[in-house]
Design a protein around this motif. Structure first.
Motif, PDB file in Angstrom:
ATOM      1  N   ALA A   3      20.979 -27.928  54.553  1.00  0.00           N
ATOM      2  CA  ALA A   3      21.103 -27.018  53.407  1.00  0.00           C
ATOM      3  C   ALA A   3      21.590 -27.777  52.167  1.00  0.00           C
ATOM      4  O   ALA A   3      21.106 -27.553  51.054  1.00  0.00           O
ATOM      5  N   PHE A  26      18.870 -29.540  50.105  1.00  0.00           N
ATOM      6  CA  PHE A  26      18.111 -28.679  49.185  1.00  0.00           C
ATOM      7  C   PHE A  26      18.991 -28.216  48.026  1.00  0.00           C
ATOM      8  O   PHE A  26      18.520 -28.092  46.892  1.00  0.00           O
ATOM      9  N   GLU A  27      20.258 -27.987  48.309  1.00  0.00           N
ATOM     10  CA  GLU A  27      21.193 -27.605  47.238  1.00  0.00           C
ATOM     11  C   GLU A  27      21.238 -28.700  46.167  1.00  0.00           C
ATOM     12  O   GLU A  27      21.185 -28.409  44.971  1.00  0.00           O
ATOM     13  N   ALA A  86      17.966 -28.787  44.145  1.00  0.00           N
ATOM     14  CA  ALA A  86      17.789 -27.572  43.338  1.00  0.00           C
ATOM     15  C   ALA A  86      18.677 -27.597  42.100  1.00  0.00           C
ATOM     16  O   ALA A  86      18.359 -26.979  41.087  1.00  0.00           O
ATOM     17  N   ASP A  87      19.781 -28.319  42.177  1.00  0.00           N
ATOM     18  CA  ASP A  87      20.762 -28.331  41.094  1.00  0.00           C
ATOM     19  C   ASP A  87      20.619 -29.551  40.177  1.00  0.00           C
ATOM     20  O   ASP A  87      21.457 -29.783  39.305  1.00  0.00           O
ATOM     21  N   SER A  98      12.600 -27.938  35.742  1.00  0.00           N
ATOM     22  CA  SER A  98      12.561 -27.077  36.936  1.00  0.00           C
ATOM     23  C   SER A  98      11.212 -27.136  37.664  1.00  0.00           C
ATOM     24  O   SER A  98      11.154 -26.962  38.882  1.00  0.00           O
ATOM     25  N   ARG A 100      11.633 -30.102  39.824  1.00  0.00           N
ATOM     26  CA  ARG A 100      12.560 -29.800  40.921  1.00  0.00           C
ATOM     27  C   ARG A 100      11.851 -29.006  42.022  1.00  0.00           C
ATOM     28  O   ARG A 100      11.993 -29.302  43.206  1.00  0.00           O
ATOM     29  N   CYS A 101      11.078 -28.003  41.625  1.00  0.00           N
ATOM     30  CA  CYS A 101      10.361 -27.185  42.622  1.00  0.00           C
ATOM     31  C   CYS A 101       9.374 -28.044  43.412  1.00  0.00           C
ATOM     32  O   CYS A 101       9.232 -27.894  44.627  1.00  0.00           O
ATOM     33  N   LEU A 145      11.370 -30.140  45.817  1.00  0.00           N
ATOM     34  CA  LEU A 145      11.921 -29.312  46.896  1.00  0.00           C
ATOM     35  C   LEU A 145      10.827 -28.937  47.884  1.00  0.00           C
ATOM     36  O   LEU A 145      11.029 -28.950  49.102  1.00  0.00           O
TER      37      LEU A 145
END
Lengths: 299, 299
Positions: free
Chosen positions: A121, A124-125, A128-129, A134, A137-138, A141
């Motif tokens: 987890a 991914f945190e 994502a941060d 963005s 980032r997506c 991810l």
């Protein structure tokens, strides 16, 4: 062979960033959980995966290392979680990892399983941060989830278990099967590192393609070299029990091809990796050195 | 109490979407891995978490259910992975889940651990690939990672284990400790569902705040009701061994407060949840019904 200086330099930045990242999570609800996560995450190692990401980033012109560091830490979180689960009694049943007790030996099985879950987890945190666009980032991810899940690393681990059962029941394991295992089990994440580094540096198509091809070749090279290492190195060098693959009836390149042919295959993979670096010009020199190192640590 | 019709309707959409999502992954590298993931993911249940997300979305004016469905599937992947690991011999050691063999009983421990790992990755894959604005996707991915990792669900699981050890060694477990367990272990994900539903519907501040407060109250209500259910229902109704909490010396609301006071606490939580729905007006009616249902299934 000693690790190249630049890899050691990346690794020391990664160590520092891992430590400070873990400190910011000390408000975590259960101390022992963070202890177990830190224990495994800070257990040393050459940090080859973060090194590949940071070096691909640099080779494609990136110069804001701290900005992309969370992605390098994320890949180490994924790698570490997979090692913790791999070492469990119902999997490889290993007591030692890099010369130290494995997570479930140091803590207990339940804590080890949960620490690994939390590390996944956390990966991914971290991404994502990140302080990057963005859309990117997506994309990272999504590809990280694919590379680490049922179509990537975890899928490869299951293939590996199946091959072990096949070998144990006297069934012949094919070379193609071994390649398929490692393309997924180790290759997918190593490839992700190189591609993610390039994407984070806003690489052009030529650079991205170079890093992607390099990542694929290094992914296989890494495993062939590992298999060679298992039969040629002592337990001292490995920090784990040498000869364990043969003992566990693991299907390896060496068990199928023999040592000589495995070394030739490794040389071929290294050459493919070196060739992939050509479009990067002078900036690709360190990635080339990394390919040499990945191979030669295993001989 | 029968589940409200709208919850059953959400659940049937979720079932269908889970099945078709799993079908698109049949090119997966190892069949048995997908089998184990599907076995646990499609094992029924009332799909309360996806229901909360879809109903919060609807209550805030969202009307593109298929567009937000991947987030509803993602939360079910996280929930399912946590159940698989929870059921393992080194954790709760459960043989039955919803009346069927648990994943490690149906397959084996190693496969169960890896299937759960892959489900966690799948959750992030699904949200990362959603057809919504990438800023929102990153926000949801970040909060999902927090809610499910060391500062959320996994943290709560470790707290739960610690409380069990405390109880086993005769140490008194406090009410505050039990609340802290459940705020993390179950509350964080339930809260995420309600907040994610609102965010996906582009809720205004008033609606978002309503869903967030509702999600927090429902998070605790859910667990109090569960603890009550464990002592009042038969194994038939539970689909698992009743009285297991007491047998395992779990610290529950009932063991600390007694049945009567636990029921009063549940009523209070339900009232807070109902009150939180007021700003949603008529659109909040079904969320209110869901709060009633979550409580009354346990009495």
């Amino acid at each position: 062979m000693k690790a190249p200086d630049f890899l050691a330099s990346h690794a020391s930045h990664v160590e520092a960033a891992l430590s400070s990242m873990l400190k910011t999570r000390q408000c975590v609800v259960a101390d022992v959980l963070l202890d177990a996560m830190s224990y495994s995450l800070l257990a040393g190692g050459k940090r080859v995966r973060p090194g590949l990401l940071l070096e691909s980033y640099r080779a494609c012109g990136g110069n804001e290392v701290q900005r992309v560091m969370p992605a390098a830490l994320a890949i180490e979180c994924i790698h570490t979680y997979s090692l913790i689960h791999d070492d469990l009694p119902c999997m490889d049943d290993d007591d030692l990892r890099r010369g130290n007790p494995t997570c479930h030996k140091k803590f207990d099985e339940a804590t080890a399983i949960l620490a690994a879950d939390a590390l996944q987890a956390l990966a991914f945190e971290l991404v994502a941060d990140m302080d990057v666009d963005s859309d990117l980032r997506c994309k990272l991810l999504h590809s990280l989830a694919l590379a680490s899940g049922c179509q990537g690393m975890v899928g490869g681990q299951v293939l590996d278990m199946q091959a072990e059962h096949d070998a144990a029941s006297g069934k012949h394991v094919e070379l193609l099967q071994v390649e398929r295992i490692h393309l997924h089990k180790t290759g997918a994440l190593l490839h992700w590192c190189c591609e993610a580094g390039a994407l984070l540096a806003a690489a052009d198509e030529k650079q991205l393609d170079a890093c992607s091809r390099y990542g694929k070749a290094v992914g296989l090279l890494f495993q062939v070299a590992d298999d060679i290492l298992d039969v040629t190195a002592s337990s001292d060098v490995l920090g784990k029990s040498a000869g364990k693959d043969a003992e566990q009836l693991k299907a390896t390149y060496v068990s199928i091809l023999g040592l000589q042919r495995s070394r030739e295959l490794a040389d071929e993979m290294r050459d493919i990796a070196l060739d992939a670096c050509q479009p990067l010009g002078d900036e690709g020199v360190q990635l080339k050195a990394l390919a040499h190192y990945i191979l030669e640590r295993g001989q």
